[in-house]
Design an enzyme around this catalytic site. Structure first.
Site, mmCIF file in Angstrom:
data_model
loop_
_atom_site.group_PDB
_atom_site.id
_atom_site.type_symbol
_atom_site.label_atom_id
_atom_site.label_comp_id
_atom_site.label_asym_id
_atom_site.label_seq_id
_atom_site.Cartn_x
_atom_site.Cartn_y
_atom_site.Cartn_z
ATOM 1 N N HIS A 1 -2.331 6.052 -1.326
ATOM 2 C CA HIS A 1 -2.696 7.238 -0.558
ATOM 3 C C HIS A 1 -1.714 8.354 -0.875
ATOM 4 O O HIS A 1 -0.497 8.143 -0.822
ATOM 5 C CB HIS A 1 -2.672 6.934 0.939
ATOM 6 C CG HIS A 1 -3.637 5.861 1.317
ATOM 7 N ND1 HIS A 1 -4.888 6.136 1.781
ATOM 8 C CD2 HIS A 1 -3.539 4.515 1.270
ATOM 9 C CE1 HIS A 1 -5.526 4.998 2.024
ATOM 10 N NE2 HIS A 1 -4.720 4.001 1.708
ATOM 11 N N MET B 1 0.842 -1.168 0.000
ATOM 12 C CA MET B 1 0.000 0.000 0.000
ATOM 13 C C MET B 1 0.894 1.240 0.000
ATOM 14 O O MET B 1 1.476 1.577 1.022
ATOM 15 C CB MET B 1 -0.896 -0.029 1.228
ATOM 16 C CG MET B 1 -1.784 1.152 1.320
ATOM 17 S SD MET B 1 -2.905 1.208 2.757
ATOM 18 C CE MET B 1 -3.477 -0.439 2.961
ATOM 19 N N PRO B 2 1.043 1.935 -1.124
ATOM 20 C CA PRO B 2 1.904 3.119 -1.182
ATOM 21 C C PRO B 2 1.288 4.326 -0.467
ATOM 22 O O PRO B 2 0.094 4.588 -0.583
ATOM 23 C CB PRO B 2 2.024 3.413 -2.676
ATOM 24 C CG PRO B 2 1.517 2.223 -3.379
ATOM 25 C CD PRO B 2 0.593 1.532 -2.443
ATOM 26 N N PHE B 3 2.141 5.035 0.273
ATOM 27 C CA PHE B 3 1.800 6.319 0.862
ATOM 28 C C PHE B 3 2.767 7.336 0.283
ATOM 29 O O PHE B 3 3.979 7.190 0.435
ATOM 30 C CB PHE B 3 1.943 6.283 2.386
ATOM 31 C CG PHE B 3 0.885 5.479 3.065
ATOM 32 C CD1 PHE B 3 -0.290 6.075 3.498
ATOM 33 C CD2 PHE B 3 1.061 4.123 3.258
ATOM 34 C CE1 PHE B 3 -1.274 5.324 4.128
ATOM 35 C CE2 PHE B 3 0.085 3.363 3.896
ATOM 36 C CZ PHE B 3 -1.087 3.966 4.325
#
EC number: 5.3.2.-
Length: 73
Positions: free
Chosen positions: A41, A1-3
């Protein structure tokens, strides 16, 4: 999940620009990292001129001295 976090000077960005930035960065993450855009995100931090330093000085002071953050044409 990239932030992904993007820091910008507060005055340099409007709502439409933010919308485009978020969309395009999401596209890049999807394409390059093969990540689901629903799991990506993106946070845009708008920073006041007094809270940003460049070349040993606050950007607010540099602007008072004629420094511009706008791109040169």
């Amino acid at each position: 999940m990239p932030f992904i976090t993007i820091d910008v000077l507060r005055e340099d960005i409007n709502r439409e620009t933010k919308k485009e930035l978020i969309r395009k960065i999401s596209e890049v993450v999807t394409t390059v990292l093969n990540k689901d855009p629903h799991l990506t995100h993106i946070i845009i931090n708008e920073i006041e001129d007094d809270n940003w330093g460049y070349d040993g000085e606050q950007v607010s002071v540099l602007k008072e001295q004629g420094f511009s953050t706008a791109p040169k044409n």
